[in-house]
Design a protein around this motif. Structure first.
Motif, PDB file in Angstrom:
ATOM      1  N   LEU A 255       0.828  -1.204   0.000  1.00 11.57           N
ATOM      2  CA  LEU A 255       0.000   0.000   0.000  1.00 11.57           C
ATOM      3  C   LEU A 255       0.866   1.260   0.000  1.00 11.57           C
ATOM      4  O   LEU A 255       0.541   2.242  -0.682  1.00 11.57           O
ATOM      5  CB  LEU A 255      -0.913  -0.001   1.233  1.00 11.57           C
ATOM      6  CG  LEU A 255      -1.858   1.201   1.359  1.00 11.57           C
ATOM      7  CD1 LEU A 255      -2.815   1.255   0.172  1.00 11.57           C
ATOM      8  CD2 LEU A 255      -2.640   1.123   2.674  1.00 11.57           C
TER       9      LEU A 255
ATOM     10  N   LEU B 162       0.685   4.366  -2.652  1.00 13.09           N
ATOM     11  CA  LEU B 162       0.458   5.762  -2.274  1.00 13.09           C
ATOM     12  C   LEU B 162       1.589   6.659  -2.774  1.00 13.09           C
ATOM     13  O   LEU B 162       1.346   7.788  -3.224  1.00 13.09           O
ATOM     14  CB  LEU B 162       0.328   5.878  -0.757  1.00 13.09           C
ATOM     15  CG  LEU B 162      -0.818   5.092  -0.118  1.00 13.09           C
ATOM     16  CD1 LEU B 162      -0.850   5.321   1.382  1.00 13.09           C
ATOM     17  CD2 LEU B 162      -2.148   5.479  -0.736  1.00 13.09           C
TER      18      LEU B 162
ATOM     19  N   TRP C  60      -4.113   9.942  -1.528  1.00 17.02           N
ATOM     20  CA  TRP C  60      -5.307   9.615  -0.730  1.00 17.02           C
ATOM     21  C   TRP C  60      -6.425   9.093  -1.622  1.00 17.02           C
ATOM     22  O   TRP C  60      -7.116   8.123  -1.267  1.00 17.02           O
ATOM     23  CB  TRP C  60      -5.750  10.864   0.030  1.00 17.02           C
ATOM     24  CG  TRP C  60      -6.853  10.616   1.000  1.00 17.02           C
ATOM     25  CD1 TRP C  60      -6.792   9.885   2.159  1.00 17.02           C
ATOM     26  CD2 TRP C  60      -8.193  11.100   0.908  1.00 17.02           C
ATOM     27  NE1 TRP C  60      -8.012   9.889   2.787  1.00 17.02           N
ATOM     28  CE2 TRP C  60      -8.891  10.630   2.043  1.00 17.02           C
ATOM     29  CE3 TRP C  60      -8.868  11.891  -0.010  1.00 17.02           C
ATOM     30  CZ2 TRP C  60     -10.234  10.926   2.261  1.00 17.02           C
ATOM     31  CZ3 TRP C  60     -10.204  12.188   0.211  1.00 17.02           C
ATOM     32  CH2 TRP C  60     -10.876  11.715   1.331  1.00 17.02           C
TER      33      TRP C  60
ATOM     34  N   ALA D  75      -5.714   5.601  -2.491  1.00 16.81           N
ATOM     35  CA  ALA D  75      -6.050   4.702  -1.383  1.00 16.81           C
ATOM     36  C   ALA D  75      -7.542   4.417  -1.345  1.00 16.81           C
ATOM     37  O   ALA D  75      -7.970   3.273  -1.111  1.00 16.81           O
ATOM     38  CB  ALA D  75      -5.594   5.332  -0.061  1.00 16.81           C
TER      39      ALA D  75
ATOM     40  N   THR E 244      -9.684   3.697   6.795  1.00 21.52           N
ATOM     41  CA  THR E 244      -9.434   4.867   5.936  1.00 21.52           C
ATOM     42  C   THR E 244      -8.580   5.903   6.658  1.00 21.52           C
ATOM     43  O   THR E 244      -7.677   6.507   6.058  1.00 21.52           O
ATOM     44  CB  THR E 244     -10.775   5.499   5.515  1.00 21.52           C
ATOM     45  OG1 THR E 244     -11.562   4.517   4.843  1.00 21.52           O
ATOM     46  CG2 THR E 244     -10.541   6.671   4.581  1.00 21.52           C
TER      47      THR E 244
ATOM     48  N   THR F 194      -5.000   4.673   6.723  1.00 25.24           N
ATOM     49  CA  THR F 194      -4.413   4.857   5.395  1.00 25.24           C
ATOM     50  C   THR F 194      -4.098   6.319   5.125  1.00 25.24           C
ATOM     51  O   THR F 194      -3.078   6.651   4.505  1.00 25.24           O
ATOM     52  CB  THR F 194      -5.371   4.314   4.323  1.00 25.24           C
ATOM     53  OG1 THR F 194      -5.669   2.949   4.600  1.00 25.24           O
ATOM     54  CG2 THR F 194      -4.756   4.415   2.939  1.00 25.24           C
TER      55      THR F 194
END
Length: 374
Positions: free
Chosen positions: A43, A47, A79, A82, A188, A191
């Motif tokens: 991840l 990003l 963002w 994500a 969220t 993240t």
């Protein structure tokens, strides 16, 4: 090296590079630990790569090269990437690694296209955007470090505020759902905090190398502990140490890139931890496995000796025939048992000591062999 440490306090450029790199190491290490434990190491890579189109769009829309504006664009873009990943995972049957790979490639390809367009549209104006690909820590100013302090402080404050919730959704999401915690909202938020870490790292190590600052310190810390709190502390320490080391090494010679040296430093820490960390290190694990194999071998040897003592005689010849080994090896094994105080030599053979008999009986009970042989 002591002279360089002294220059950190006196040299404006070196101080900014060292502080900025250390801050990146702290926030990358702490948030990377959660990503690693949630099996979302890729991840961070998504990003970071997804930030590139945001940087380019921020430049196209504002015409500004100010780092805060460009980093804000990169943060928003990361963002959104994500959110796309979370939406794909929530509403489709696409595996997580496939979703991450598709989003990473798509956003990065869009960013490269925008960067190429900007370069051909006005070759002079986009100078400096390329530094966000591989980073250029040497350009950090005092204002940039102040922005990093704000971002890192905000991320750590939110992490401290929701620490128990983040810990629960990381290790037992089902129990967290049973308590009524908003899993999607907390995921969220976590993240989004990683996005803040990416914003700190874009100017220092760039979109290509940023993932290493999230994964490597956490992976190194994981080798040393099984507890979340110490792991977060060690991960932050390793990240800060790598950032500071990379900054100081880049100051020893001209034209040494800071970002890659930071990544090499944290990779060295990870390699050392993989080999020599007491908990999971390859060296210590190999030593424990060797000791375990030796213990099991001796226990089986003791059981065989106990069996021969009960039904026959414990002599080198009987032991060699029973274990199907040469006589010379049987003599060496009896010598090992004698050195351990488990057998005594007699003119007609060997006998087990009381302690060895008690240990053999306990082993037979544990292995459920005693009732079958009696």
């Amino acid at each position: 090296m002591p002279e360089l440490l002294g220059q950190v306090l006196t040299d404006y450029t070196l101080r900014n590079v060292a502080l900025g790199s250390a801050l990146l190491g702290v926030i990358g290490g702490v948030l990377g630990a959660f990503a690693l434990l949630r099996r979302q190491s890729l991840l961070g890579d998504v990003l970071a790569h997804a930030a590139l189109p945001g940087i380019c769009l921020a430049f196209l829309l504002t015409g500004a090269k100010a780092p805060p504006v460009l980093l804000l664009g990169g943060g928003i873009s990361g963002w959104l990437a994500a959110l796309v990943v979370l939406a794909v995972l929530r509403h489709t049957r696409l595996p997580e690694d496939s979703a991450l790979g598709v989003v990473l490639s798509g956003f990065f390809a869009f960013g490269v296209s925008l960067l190429t367009f900007i370069q051909h549209a006005s070759p002079a104006s986009p100078a400096g955007l390329e530094r966000f690909i591989f980073g250029q820590a040497a350009t950090l100013l005092g204002e940039d470090v102040q922005h990093f302090v704000l971002l890192v402080g905000l991320a750590l404050a939110l992490l401290g505020l929701f620490y128990k919730e983040f810990k629960l959704i990381t290790f037992d999401p089902d129990y967290a759902a049973s308590l009524g915690l908003p899993l999607h909202g907390l995921s969220t938020l976590l993240t989004s905090l990683i996005v803040l870490a990416v914003m700190v790292g874009l100017q220092t190590v760039g979109v290509v190398l940023m993932a290493a600052m999230l994964v490597a310190p956490a992976a190194a810390a994981r080798q040393w502990t099984n507890r979340l709190g110490p792991m977060l502390g060690l991960s932050a320490l390793f990240g800060a140490l790598a950032g500071l080391t990379g900054a100081l090494l880049s100051a020893t010679r001209e034209n040494l890139p800071t970002g890659p040296l930071i990544i090499l430093s944290v990779s060295a820490l990870l390699l050392f931890s993989l080999f020599f960390a007491p908990l999971r290190g390859i060296f210590w694990e190999g030593l424990r496995n060797r000791q375990s194999r030796r213990r099991i071998y001796l226990e089986h040897l003791l059981l065989d000796a106990h069996l021969l003592c009960r039904h026959h005689r414990l002599t080198p010849q009987d032991l060699a025939q029973h274990r199907r080994i040469p006589l010379s090896k049987a003599l060496r094994e009896l010598k090992r048992l004698q050195d351990l105080g488990w057998v005594r030599a007699h003119p007609e053979g060997y006998t087990l000591t009381p302690n060895a008999q008690e240990k053999a009986s306990a082993l037979e009970q544990a292995l459920r062999l005693g009732p079958r042989r009696s």
